[in-house]
Design a protein around this motif. Structure first.
Motif, PDB file in Angstrom:
ATOM      1  N   TYR A  26       5.476  14.019 -77.732  1.00 34.89           N
ATOM      2  CA  TYR A  26       6.446  12.939 -77.938  1.00 34.89           C
ATOM      3  C   TYR A  26       7.855  13.473 -78.147  1.00 34.89           C
ATOM      4  CZ  TYR A  26       2.985   9.260 -78.078  1.00 34.89           C
ATOM      5  OH  TYR A  26       2.017   8.357 -77.726  1.00 34.89           O
ATOM      6  N   HIS A  27       7.963  14.504 -79.002  1.00 33.10           N
ATOM      7  CA  HIS A  27       9.292  14.948 -79.427  1.00 33.10           C
ATOM      8  C   HIS A  27      10.067  15.572 -78.262  1.00 33.10           C
ATOM      9  CE1 HIS A  27      11.643  16.912 -82.996  1.00 33.10           C
ATOM     10  NE2 HIS A  27      12.401  16.169 -82.236  1.00 33.10           N
ATOM     11  N   HIS A  28       9.392  16.423 -77.502  1.00 36.49           N
ATOM     12  CA  HIS A  28      10.025  17.028 -76.331  1.00 36.49           C
ATOM     13  C   HIS A  28       9.917  16.113 -75.115  1.00 36.49           C
ATOM     14  CE1 HIS A  28       9.894  19.680 -72.685  1.00 36.49           C
ATOM     15  NE2 HIS A  28      10.986  20.156 -73.234  1.00 36.49           N
ATOM     16  N   ASN A  74      21.107  19.922 -79.734  1.00 36.71           N
ATOM     17  CA  ASN A  74      20.397  20.158 -81.005  1.00 36.71           C
ATOM     18  C   ASN A  74      18.919  20.432 -80.767  1.00 36.71           C
ATOM     19  OD1 ASN A  74      22.724  19.655 -82.479  1.00 36.71           O
ATOM     20  ND2 ASN A  74      22.199  17.506 -82.916  1.00 36.71           N
ATOM     21  N   HIS A  75      18.302  19.684 -79.851  1.00 35.99           N
ATOM     22  CA  HIS A  75      16.870  19.853 -79.624  1.00 35.99           C
ATOM     23  C   HIS A  75      16.550  21.140 -78.892  1.00 35.99           C
ATOM     24  CE1 HIS A  75      16.555  15.673 -80.972  1.00 35.99           C
ATOM     25  NE2 HIS A  75      15.312  15.991 -81.258  1.00 35.99           N
ATOM     26  N   THR A  76      17.363  21.511 -77.902  1.00 41.38           N
ATOM     27  CA  THR A  76      17.129  22.795 -77.234  1.00 41.38           C
ATOM     28  C   THR A  76      17.243  23.927 -78.243  1.00 41.38           C
ATOM     29  OG1 THR A  76      17.978  21.899 -75.167  1.00 41.38           O
ATOM     30  CG2 THR A  76      17.909  24.293 -75.357  1.00 41.38           C
ATOM     31  N   GLY A 122      18.659  13.559 -89.474  1.00 37.24           N
ATOM     32  CA  GLY A 122      19.639  14.633 -89.375  1.00 37.24           C
ATOM     33  C   GLY A 122      18.990  15.985 -89.202  1.00 37.24           C
ATOM     34  N   TRP A 123      19.720  17.000 -89.628  1.00 39.16           N
ATOM     35  CA  TRP A 123      19.370  18.385 -89.354  1.00 39.16           C
ATOM     36  C   TRP A 123      19.740  19.273 -90.532  1.00 39.16           C
ATOM     37  CZ3 TRP A 123      17.182  19.420 -84.561  1.00 39.16           C
ATOM     38  CH2 TRP A 123      17.263  18.382 -83.623  1.00 39.16           C
ATOM     39  N   ALA A 124      18.937  20.314 -90.762  1.00 38.69           N
ATOM     40  CA  ALA A 124      19.301  21.388 -91.685  1.00 38.69           C
ATOM     41  C   ALA A 124      19.564  22.640 -90.849  1.00 38.69           C
ATOM     42  CB  ALA A 124      18.181  21.642 -92.688  1.00 38.69           C
ATOM     43  N   ILE A 155      16.631  22.966 -88.247  1.00 34.34           N
ATOM     44  CA  ILE A 155      15.364  22.249 -88.474  1.00 34.34           C
ATOM     45  C   ILE A 155      15.642  20.763 -88.313  1.00 34.34           C
ATOM     46  CG2 ILE A 155      13.479  21.781 -90.088  1.00 34.34           C
ATOM     47  CD1 ILE A 155      14.230  24.371 -91.557  1.00 34.34           C
ATOM     48  N   ASP A 156      14.904  20.137 -87.431  1.00 33.90           N
ATOM     49  CA  ASP A 156      15.020  18.700 -87.189  1.00 33.90           C
ATOM     50  C   ASP A 156      14.345  17.957 -88.338  1.00 33.90           C
ATOM     51  OD1 ASP A 156      15.003  16.095 -86.151  1.00 33.90           O
ATOM     52  OD2 ASP A 156      14.377  16.740 -84.145  1.00 33.90           O
ATOM     53  N   VAL A 157      15.086  17.070 -89.005  1.00 37.48           N
ATOM     54  CA  VAL A 157      14.459  16.261 -90.057  1.00 37.48           C
ATOM     55  C   VAL A 157      14.478  14.762 -89.725  1.00 37.48           C
ATOM     56  CG1 VAL A 157      14.819  17.989 -91.856  1.00 37.48           C
ATOM     57  CG2 VAL A 157      16.523  16.193 -91.571  1.00 37.48           C
ATOM     58  N   TRP A 158      14.680  14.445 -88.447  1.00 36.83           N
ATOM     59  CA  TRP A 158      14.423  13.063 -88.016  1.00 36.83           C
ATOM     60  C   TRP A 158      12.922  12.777 -88.196  1.00 36.83           C
ATOM     61  CZ3 TRP A 158      17.412   9.744 -84.302  1.00 36.83           C
ATOM     62  CH2 TRP A 158      18.765  10.122 -84.232  1.00 36.83           C
ATOM     63  N   GLU A 159      12.585  11.549 -88.511  1.00 36.15           N
ATOM     64  CA  GLU A 159      11.165  11.241 -88.727  1.00 36.15           C
ATOM     65  C   GLU A 159      10.301  11.585 -87.511  1.00 36.15           C
ATOM     66  OE1 GLU A 159      10.643   7.215 -90.059  1.00 36.15           O
ATOM     67  OE2 GLU A 159      10.927   7.782 -92.149  1.00 36.15           O
ATOM     68  N   HIS A 160      10.861  11.462 -86.301  1.00 39.01           N
ATOM     69  CA  HIS A 160      10.033  11.738 -85.120  1.00 39.01           C
ATOM     70  C   HIS A 160       9.586  13.198 -85.062  1.00 39.01           C
ATOM     71  CE1 HIS A 160      14.054  12.342 -82.778  1.00 39.01           C
ATOM     72  NE2 HIS A 160      13.560  13.527 -83.077  1.00 39.01           N
ATOM     73  N   ALA A 161      10.224  14.070 -85.851  1.00 38.92           N
ATOM     74  CA  ALA A 161       9.840  15.483 -85.870  1.00 38.92           C
ATOM     75  C   ALA A 161       8.541  15.718 -86.632  1.00 38.92           C
ATOM     76  CB  ALA A 161      10.958  16.325 -86.488  1.00 38.92           C
TER      77      ALA A 161
HETATM   78 MN   MN3 Z   1      14.263  15.314 -82.845  1.00 42.87          MN
END
Ligand code: MN3
Length: 201
Positions: A26-28, A74-76, A122-124, A155-161
């Motif tokens: 899902y995420h990718h 950000n995702h790459t 967001g992101w850390a 580090i992705d901290v969106w819930e979808h992660a």
């Molecule tokens: Mn994400």
């Protein structure tokens, strides 16, 4: 020209049991892919279609173009920040971690606090600010490049992660990432590049 979805740098099940193949499906395959396709729709027929992704990000005002371009980047960066055999920081980066945080354990504590403390999506990040390493957090699609900071890991901290694997338990997901999946070789390469190989000098 159009922007493309990069392949994951590891097999889809390589991060199990910490991040499942289903999450990556899902995420990718859905979320990251959707940012890419939306970005391509937004730049179609515009000068941005022929610009580098970073130039699009740095030139875009707040809004859909910035959000989608930044989320592609950000995702790459996130996929590259993860590895099934990340190990521990070595060499010049390890020295800088000791100097700026005291220890790898302290750095991980700061990353965990930033990830847990980011209200909403967001992101850390571990960044190089030009003089020292720092941990920062950003909201939604925002990223340290906007502030002149050089990202080393994120580090992705969106819930979808994490929602498929951990439901609402973000700190548990973050702990699994910090303890098992951080790609320190990627961080070392980034650190060498942004410091010109003269870290601490
Ligand atoms: Mn994400």
């Amino acid at each position: 020209m159009s922007f493309t979805l990069p392949d994951l740098p590891f097999p889809k099940d390589a991060l199990e049991p910490h991040i499942s193949a289903e999450t990556l499906e899902y995420h990718h395959g859905k979320h990251h892919a959707k940012y890419v396709s939306t970005l391509n729709e937004l730049v179609e027929g515009k000068p941005e279609a022929d610009m580098s992704l970073v130039d699009v990000i740095l030139g875009a005002p707040e809004g859909p173009l910035f959000n989608n371009a930044a989320q592609v980047w950000n995702h790459t960066f996130y996929w590259n920040s993860l590895s099934p055999d990340g190990g521990e920081p070595q060499g010049a980066l390890a020295e800088a971690v000791t100097r700026d945080f005291g220890s790898v354990a302290k750095l991980k504590e700061e990353l965990a606090a930033a990830a847990a403390g980011q209200f909403g999506s967001g992101w850390a990040w571990l960044v190089w600010d030009g003089e020292r390493l720092a941990v920062v957090k950003t909201g939604n699609a925002d990223l340290p490049l906007k502030n002149g900071q050089k990202p080393l890991l994120n580090i992705d901290v969106w819930e979808h992660a994490y929602y498929i694997d951990y439901r609402n338990r973000r700190p548990e997901y973050v702990k699994h990432v910090l303890d098992n999946l951080l790609n320190w070789r990627f961080a070392e390469d980034n650190f060498a590049r942004v410091t010109g190989g003269a870290a601490g000098g």
